[in-house]
Design a protein around this motif. Structure first.
Motif, PDB file in Angstrom:
ATOM      1  N   GLN A  15       0.827  -1.202   0.000  1.00 39.44           N
ATOM      2  CA  GLN A  15       0.000   0.000   0.000  1.00 39.44           C
ATOM      3  C   GLN A  15       0.866   1.259   0.000  1.00 39.44           C
ATOM      4  OE1 GLN A  15      -2.682   0.057   3.348  1.00 39.44           O
ATOM      5  NE2 GLN A  15      -3.308   2.165   3.028  1.00 39.44           N
ATOM      6  N   ILE A  16       1.912   1.239   0.786  1.00 39.65           N
ATOM      7  CA  ILE A  16       2.829   2.386   0.861  1.00 39.65           C
ATOM      8  C   ILE A  16       3.549   2.577  -0.466  1.00 39.65           C
ATOM      9  CG2 ILE A  16       4.946   3.248   1.934  1.00 39.65           C
ATOM     10  CD1 ILE A  16       4.025   1.796   4.518  1.00 39.65           C
ATOM     11  N   LYS A  18       2.649   1.644  -3.476  1.00 38.09           N
ATOM     12  CA  LYS A  18       1.704   2.116  -4.489  1.00 38.09           C
ATOM     13  C   LYS A  18       1.410   3.605  -4.307  1.00 38.09           C
ATOM     14  CE  LYS A  18      -2.909   1.193  -6.389  1.00 38.09           C
ATOM     15  NZ  LYS A  18      -4.125   0.340  -6.293  1.00 38.09           N
ATOM     16  N   SER A  19       1.230   4.020  -3.061  1.00 43.27           N
ATOM     17  CA  SER A  19       0.958   5.427  -2.768  1.00 43.27           C
ATOM     18  C   SER A  19       2.168   6.300  -3.110  1.00 43.27           C
ATOM     19  CB  SER A  19       0.604   5.591  -1.288  1.00 43.27           C
ATOM     20  OG  SER A  19      -0.582   4.876  -0.963  1.00 43.27           O
ATOM     21  N   ALA A  22       2.384   6.971  -6.798  1.00 39.27           N
ATOM     22  CA  ALA A  22       1.406   7.983  -7.206  1.00 39.27           C
ATOM     23  C   ALA A  22       1.907   9.385  -6.856  1.00 39.27           C
ATOM     24  CB  ALA A  22       0.063   7.708  -6.536  1.00 39.27           C
ATOM     25  N   CYS A  23       2.497   9.529  -5.684  1.00 41.65           N
ATOM     26  CA  CYS A  23       3.020  10.834  -5.256  1.00 41.65           C
ATOM     27  C   CYS A  23       4.205  11.266  -6.110  1.00 41.65           C
ATOM     28  CB  CYS A  23       3.432  10.785  -3.791  1.00 41.65           C
ATOM     29  SG  CYS A  23       2.053  10.652  -2.624  1.00 41.65           S
ATOM     30  N   THR A  32       8.054  15.548  -3.271  1.00 40.59           N
ATOM     31  CA  THR A  32       7.237  14.654  -2.440  1.00 40.59           C
ATOM     32  C   THR A  32       7.865  14.494  -1.063  1.00 40.59           C
ATOM     33  OG1 THR A  32       6.408  13.409  -4.341  1.00 40.59           O
ATOM     34  CG2 THR A  32       6.346  12.298  -2.211  1.00 40.59           C
ATOM     35  N   ILE A  37       3.226  10.943   1.347  1.00 36.16           N
ATOM     36  CA  ILE A  37       3.044   9.500   1.184  1.00 36.16           C
ATOM     37  C   ILE A  37       2.163   8.951   2.298  1.00 36.16           C
ATOM     38  CG2 ILE A  37       4.233   7.262   1.086  1.00 36.16           C
ATOM     39  CD1 ILE A  37       6.671   8.810  -0.055  1.00 36.16           C
ATOM     40  N   LYS A  40      -1.440   9.890   1.448  1.00 35.98           N
ATOM     41  CA  LYS A  40      -1.928   9.118   0.305  1.00 35.98           C
ATOM     42  C   LYS A  40      -2.228   7.683   0.686  1.00 35.98           C
ATOM     43  CE  LYS A  40      -2.788   8.592  -4.117  1.00 35.98           C
ATOM     44  NZ  LYS A  40      -3.911   9.285  -4.771  1.00 35.98           N
ATOM     45  N   SER A  41      -1.434   7.117   1.579  1.00 39.19           N
ATOM     46  CA  SER A  41      -1.611   5.722   1.972  1.00 39.19           C
ATOM     47  C   SER A  41      -2.576   5.548   3.139  1.00 39.19           C
ATOM     48  CB  SER A  41      -0.259   5.099   2.333  1.00 39.19           C
ATOM     49  OG  SER A  41       0.364   5.819   3.386  1.00 39.19           O
ATOM     50  N   ASN A  42      -3.058   6.683   3.680  1.00 29.90           N
ATOM     51  CA  ASN A  42      -3.994   6.653   4.819  1.00 29.90           C
ATOM     52  C   ASN A  42      -3.422   5.914   6.032  1.00 29.90           C
ATOM     53  OD1 ASN A  42      -6.190   8.050   3.533  1.00 29.90           O
ATOM     54  ND2 ASN A  42      -6.603   6.184   2.366  1.00 29.90           N
ATOM     55  N   GLU A 102      -1.155   2.035 -13.366  1.00 33.99           N
ATOM     56  CA  GLU A 102      -0.788   1.823 -11.963  1.00 33.99           C
ATOM     57  C   GLU A 102       0.719   1.650 -11.793  1.00 33.99           C
ATOM     58  OE1 GLU A 102      -1.754  -2.324 -13.584  1.00 33.99           O
ATOM     59  OE2 GLU A 102      -2.517  -0.269 -13.767  1.00 33.99           O
TER      60      GLU A 102
END
Length: 205
Positions: A15-16, A18-19, A22-23, A32, A37, A40-42, A102
């Protein structure tokens, strides 16, 4: 303290990464922050830093993740029979990645190439990753030459470098908004590399 499931840890790590991709694709590596990050990754800052201490650590993980996937692709191509089949399989598999938003190759890779000029750690990570890919391509070329499928006068090191450059060149053109028809480009790549193969007439001559 309760034991955390390994699958859960791997899911959070993915998850990190992937986030982060994106950043980096949106704002670039330099701009960034770890906080970006995290948002974005919540995840909380504590959760993020549990996995990665810096952006460079994240880049290293992304590079390793990509390398492992690509080595698996290369190993699979080695089982495709002759050199032509292997080259065509590699071209189809690698260039198809550029169609996957992605993966963000066209943005993230270019950003990291620029960052490498001022960040030694990022440069070392990229050099190591490119070197590992290069070594795998050299193995394929050397084996094909031993099998009499690629011309002996072709330098394996140089051919491997060209194969990587053709992929990176497509990334640059797509990133700057060039009018690149990806699969016409791939067809041309295949034809160019095929000129290095030994055909049946040469074998029987």
């Amino acid at each position: 303290m309760p034991k955390v499931d390994k699958a859960y840890l791997e899911q959070r790590r993915a998850q990190i990464l992937k986030s982060a991709k994106a950043c980096f694709a949106k704002n670039g590596f330099h701009k960034t922050t770890m906080r970006d990050i995290m948002k974005k990754s919540n995840l909380s800052s504590g959760a993020l830093y549990r996995y990665f201490k810096s952006k460079e650590d994240i880049i290293e993980a992304i590079a390793l993740q990509t390398l492992e996937a690509n080595i698996a692709t290369i190993d699979d191509a080695k089982r495709k029979g002759n050199a032509r089949s292997q080259i065509e399989t590699l071209a189809d598999r690698f260039f198809s990645l550029l169609e996957k938003p992605e993966e963000k190759f066209t943005s993230v890779d270019v950003e990291l190439w620029g960052e490498a000029s001022r960040n030694k750690k990022v440069k070392n990570i990229l050099v190591k990753s490119i070197g590992a890919h290069h070594a795998e391509f050299v193995k394929i070329i050397l084996q094909a030459q031993a099998n009499g499928e690629i011309r002996r006068n072709v330098d394996p090191e140089s051919m491997a470098s060209v194969m990587i450059a053709l992929f990176q060149g497509a990334i640059v053109q797509m990133r700057v908004g060039g009018n690149l028809d990806l699969w016409k480009y791939v067809a041309c790549v295949k034809e160019m590399l095929a000129t290095l193969l030994i055909n049946e007439e040469e074998v029987n001559a």
